[in-house]
Design an enzyme around this catalytic site. Sequence first.
Site, PDB file in Angstrom:
ATOM      1  N   ASP A  16       0.645  -0.458   0.414  1.00 39.09           N
ATOM      2  CA  ASP A  16      -0.187   0.087   0.409  1.00 39.09           C
ATOM      3  C   ASP A  16       0.636   0.770  -0.264  1.00 39.09           C
ATOM      4  OD1 ASP A  16      -2.394   1.274   0.084  1.00 39.09           O
ATOM      5  OD2 ASP A  16      -2.312   1.073   2.424  1.00 39.09           O
ATOM      6  N   ASP A  26       2.364   1.328  -3.470  1.00 42.39           N
ATOM      7  CA  ASP A  26       1.901   1.763  -5.001  1.00 42.39           C
ATOM      8  C   ASP A  26       2.002   3.374  -5.174  1.00 42.39           C
ATOM      9  OD1 ASP A  26      -0.091   2.190  -2.902  1.00 42.39           O
ATOM     10  OD2 ASP A  26      -1.308   0.494  -3.971  1.00 42.39           O
ATOM     11  N   GLY A  27       1.534   3.800  -3.647  1.00 43.81           N
ATOM     12  CA  GLY A  27       1.978   5.536  -2.986  1.00 43.81           C
ATOM     13  C   GLY A  27       3.065   6.134  -3.694  1.00 43.81           C
ATOM     14  N   ASP A  42      -6.865   1.326  -3.707  1.00 44.54           N
ATOM     15  CA  ASP A  42      -6.404   0.935  -2.770  1.00 44.54           C
ATOM     16  C   ASP A  42      -7.053   0.845  -1.152  1.00 44.54           C
ATOM     17  OD1 ASP A  42      -3.854   1.110  -3.049  1.00 44.54           O
ATOM     18  OD2 ASP A  42      -3.127   3.067  -2.714  1.00 44.54           O
ATOM     19  N   ASP A  53      -7.725  -1.831   1.158  1.00 45.31           N
ATOM     20  CA  ASP A  53      -7.588  -1.983   3.100  1.00 45.31           C
ATOM     21  C   ASP A  53      -8.494  -1.886   3.322  1.00 45.31           C
ATOM     22  OD1 ASP A  53      -4.680  -0.621   1.650  1.00 45.31           O
ATOM     23  OD2 ASP A  53      -5.478   1.078   2.012  1.00 45.31           O
ATOM     24  N   ARG A 102       3.373   9.279  -7.599  1.00 41.68           N
ATOM     25  CA  ARG A 102       3.947  10.006  -7.066  1.00 41.68           C
ATOM     26  C   ARG A 102       5.164   9.781  -7.762  1.00 41.68           C
ATOM     27  NH1 ARG A 102       1.991   8.837  -1.978  1.00 41.68           N
ATOM     28  NH2 ARG A 102       4.363   8.527  -0.928  1.00 41.68           N
ATOM     29  N   SER A 117      -3.777   8.433  -9.804  1.00 43.70           N
ATOM     30  CA  SER A 117      -5.504   8.443 -10.092  1.00 43.70           C
ATOM     31  C   SER A 117      -6.068   8.444  -9.136  1.00 43.70           C
ATOM     32  CB  SER A 117      -5.429   7.170 -11.390  1.00 43.70           C
ATOM     33  OG  SER A 117      -5.038   6.013 -10.241  1.00 43.70           O
TER      34      SER A 117
END
Length: 225
Positions: free
Chosen positions: A53, A56-57, A74, A78, A61, A67
């Site tokens: 998690d 991917d963040g 996400d 979660d 960036r 998106s």
Amino acid sequence: MAKNPKPRKLTVYLYIPNIIGYIRVLMNVVAFALCFSHKNLFSVLYFLSFVCDGVDGWCARKFNQVSTFGAVLDMVTDRISTACLLVILSQQYRPGLVFLSLLALDISSHWLQMYSTFLLGKVSHKDVKDSSSWLFKLYYGNRMFMAFCCVACEVLYIILFLIAEPHNESAIDVLLHASKQSFLLSALVLPVLFGWAIKQTVNVIQMKTAADVCVLHDINKKQKS
């Protein structure tokens, strides 16, 4: 000047962070399919999915691939994965209503926060600069602090899953007993409980703040009509 070409739908679906999101979904499916027969493997897969998690963040960036679809993917991943684990814990400990209440708080607070974000025209549900709560602003304004609280919360649930007894007992009693048997666990318990408590407090603040936004939106709409 030539405009940047408009990305196709498939391009967005195939953003690197979104592909990582699909991998997270698959890891969770496998993890929960094996949760009762392979507890350790479940814990590894579940935690890896949680770590992804953050990955991917970072990718979103780094590669300019942020998106709305990715953000929703996400959050849904979660919420569903945590909800599934809380349902399992509600069957392993008494009173099970405690874990179901945590599930309800988690989902309702995040859903309300997302909805209020759209009502306010904000880009991200983490934009809480106008909040009056210092804790709320600290949580979403400091990535390291938020990461600590989120990790602490998930680690606590994984620990409770791993040390659950065959017969239903109080989670606090089982946790205290297990802590006396393991130095590593006893060292983890306090910081993990602290992070978990902060996250639940933030969930309550988040739910109340977002609900206020929805109510004010209704009042403003009535005044204009």
